[in-house]
Design a protein around this motif. Structure first.
Motif, short mmCIF file in Angstrom:
data_model
loop_
_atom_site.label_atom_id
_atom_site.label_comp_id
_atom_site.label_asym_id
_atom_site.label_seq_id
_atom_site.Cartn_x
_atom_site.Cartn_y
_atom_site.Cartn_z
N ASN A 65 0.84 -1.20 0.00
CA ASN A 65 0.00 0.00 0.00
C ASN A 65 0.88 1.26 0.00
O ASN A 65 1.76 1.43 0.84
CB ASN A 65 -0.92 0.00 1.23
N LEU A 66 0.61 2.13 -0.95
CA LEU A 66 1.43 3.34 -1.10
C LEU A 66 1.44 4.19 0.17
O LEU A 66 2.47 4.78 0.52
CB LEU A 66 0.90 4.19 -2.26
N ALA A 67 0.31 4.25 0.86
CA ALA A 67 0.26 5.09 2.07
C ALA A 67 1.20 4.52 3.15
O ALA A 67 1.88 5.28 3.85
CB ALA A 67 -1.17 5.18 2.59
N TYR A 68 1.24 3.20 3.25
CA TYR A 68 2.17 2.58 4.21
C TYR A 68 3.62 2.83 3.75
O TYR A 68 4.49 3.15 4.56
CB TYR A 68 1.89 1.08 4.34
N GLN A 69 3.85 2.71 2.45
CA GLN A 69 5.21 2.98 1.93
C GLN A 69 5.65 4.41 2.22
O GLN A 69 6.81 4.68 2.51
CB GLN A 69 5.27 2.71 0.42
N CYS A 70 4.69 5.33 2.17
CA CYS A 70 5.01 6.74 2.52
C CYS A 70 5.44 6.83 3.98
O CYS A 70 6.41 7.54 4.30
CB CYS A 70 3.78 7.64 2.30
N LEU A 71 4.74 6.12 4.86
CA LEU A 71 5.08 6.14 6.29
C LEU A 71 6.51 5.61 6.50
O LEU A 71 7.32 6.24 7.19
CB LEU A 71 4.05 5.30 7.06
N VAL A 72 6.80 4.48 5.87
CA VAL A 72 8.14 3.87 6.03
C VAL A 72 9.21 4.82 5.49
O VAL A 72 10.24 5.08 6.13
CB VAL A 72 8.20 2.51 5.28
#
Ligand SMILES: Nc1ncnc2c1ncn2[C@@H]1O[C@H](COP(=O)(O)OP(=O)(O)OP(=O)(O)O)[C@@H](O)[C@H]1O
Ligand SMILES: N[C@@H](CCO)C(=O)O
Length: 319
Positions: A65-72
Motif C-alpha cells: 500500500n502506497l500510504a504505508y510505503q510513505c510512512l516507512v
C-alpha cells in the motif's frame, strides 16, 4: 488525531498531457478523495490500517500500500525521531480510475506525516517526495495529479516549472462532469500504448495549444482557452481502451459539452460546460450510458483548497 483530506484530480485537462491538472470538488459539497487519519500509537510501534469503500482493492500486504510505503519512507528519510504513529488510510477513490487515486493516497499520507511530525517541509520538498512515489507506480514522472491534489486549483506543473507548479486562473462558471465507468485502467498500461516519439508537427501543436491556453487563462479569455482543449497526444491511442468513450464523445457535445476528454489516463471521462442545466443533462446521460453498476458520475467545480486538515465531522459526507 489529525485527519487530512486530499481531493480527486483530473490530470492532463485535455490540453496539457502530463503538465496540467485540476483538483475537483463535487457541487453537492461531498468529499471526493482519500483521507488519512494519524495519531500517536499506544503500542509504541507504527500501525497501519486501510479502510473505506475501495479498501478491498488494496487488501494485500500493507507493504504493497502506497500510504504505508510513505510512512516507512518518511520515518527512514525525513524524520527518524517521529513518535510512533497509527496511520489510517480511508480509501474513498477507486484505484486505476483516472482521478489521481494513487496521488490522493500519497499526498494525504505525506501531508499528514508532515503535520504529525512537525517537519514543516517546503512545497518543493513535499512535491518532490510525492512525485518520486507517483513515478514508481505509473512509470513516468508527472505532477499533474499530485500538484493539483496538494495545492488545489488548476496547476501547470513539471520539473522545469519554478517550485514545480504554477496555479492558473480558472473560470468560476466551469462545470466539470467526471464519470468513472466502474472498471479500472492501470496508468502504466495506458502509458504503454502511447508512442515513444512524436512528430515535429505534433510537438509544435502541443506547445501552441498549451502555451496559448495558459496565456488566455491569465488574461481571463476563458472561452478562447477552452476552445483549445484538445488532446492529440494520448486520446487517439487510449480511447479504444475505454468502452463507451467514443459514443460519449459524439453524444455529449449535443447536450452542451464544450470539451469531452479522458481524465488522466482514464477510464474516467471529463466533460466541461458552463451551464448548470447542461451539466445536469450530461451527468444524466453518463449515468444512463457510460457507467456500469460500480461507476459514478459527479458534477464538480475546481477545488481551490487542495489538501487540508478536516474539521471535526467534515469527513462524514463522502461522495
Ligand atoms: N493507496 C493506494 N491507492 C491507489 N493505488 C495504490 C495504493 N497502494 C497501492 N496502490 C497500487 O498502485 C497502483 C496504482 O495504479 P494506477 O496508477 O493505475 O492507479 P491510479 O493512481 O488510481 O490511477 P489514476 O491516477 O489514473 O487515478 C495499483 O497497482 C494499486 O494497486
Ligand atoms: N498524465 C498521466 C497521468 C494522469 O493521471 C497520464 O495521462 O498518463
Amino acid at each position: 488525531m489529525i485527519e487530512v483530506y486530499a481531493p480527486a484530480s483530473s490530470g492532463n485537462f485535455a490540453v496539457g498531457f502530463d503538465l496540467l491538472g485540476a483538483a475537483l470538488a463535487p457541487v453537492s459539497g461531498a468529499l471526493l478523495g482519500d483521507i488519512v487519519a494519524i495519531e500517536s500509537s499506544n503500542s509504541g510501534q507504527d500501525e497501519f490500517i486501510c479502510s473505506g469503500k475501495y479498501a478491498e482493492k488494496l487488501a494485500g500486504p500493507k507493504e504493497d500500500n502506497l500510504a504505508y510505503q510513505c510512512l516507512v519512507h518518511f520515518r527512514e528519510h525525513v524524520s527518524s525521531d517521529m513518535p510512533a504513529c497509527k496511520l489510517e488510510l480511508k480509501k474513498n477513490l477507486p484505484v486505476g480510475s483516472g482521478l489521481g487515486s494513487s496521488a490522493c493516497s500519497v499526498v494525504a499520507a505525506f501531508a499528514a506525516l508532515d503535520k504529525f511530525a512537525n517537519t514543516n517541509l517546503s512545497q518543493k520538498q513535499l512535491l518532490a517526495l510525492m512525485a518520486d512515489f507517483e513515478e514508481k507506480v505509473s512509470g513516468g514522472r508527472h505532477y499533474d495529479n499530485i500538484a493539483p491534489c496538494y495545492l488545489g486549483g488548476l496547476q501547470l506543473c513539471g520539473d522545469l516549472v519554478p517550485n514545480n507548479s504554477l496555479a492558473l486562473p480558472t473560470d468560476e462558471n466551469w462545470q466539470l462532469v467526471v464519470a468513472y465507468p466502474g472498471f479500472a485502467l492501470n496508468t502504466a498500461k495506458a502509458r504503454a500504448v502511447l508512442p515513444k516519439e512524436v512528430s515535429m508537427h505534433t510537438s509544435i501543436n502541443y506547445g501552441q495549444r498549451l502555451s496559448a491556453f495558459t496565456a488566455l487563462c491569465f488574461s481571463g479569455q476563458f472561452d478562447s482557452a477552452i476552445a483549445l482543449m484538445k488532446d492529440e497526444l494520448a486520446e487517439p491511442y487510449r480511447q479504444s481502451l475505454i468502452a463507451g468513450f467514443s459514443d460519449a464523445k459524439v453524444a455529449l457535445p449535443e447536450l452542451g459539452a464544450e470539451v469531452v476528454a479522458i481524465s488522466g489516463a482514464g477510464p474516467t471521462l471529463l466533460a466541461l460546460t458552463k451551464s448548470e442545466t447542461q451539466a445536469q443533462a450530461i451527468d444524466a446521460w453518463l449515468k444512463e450510458n457510460y457507467l456500469n453498476e460500480n461507476g459514478f458520475s459527479h458534477i464538480c467545480k475546481i477545488d481551490n483548497r487542495g489538501t487540508r486538515v478536516l474539521e471535526k465531522g467534515e469527513s462524514d459526507v463522502i461522495a
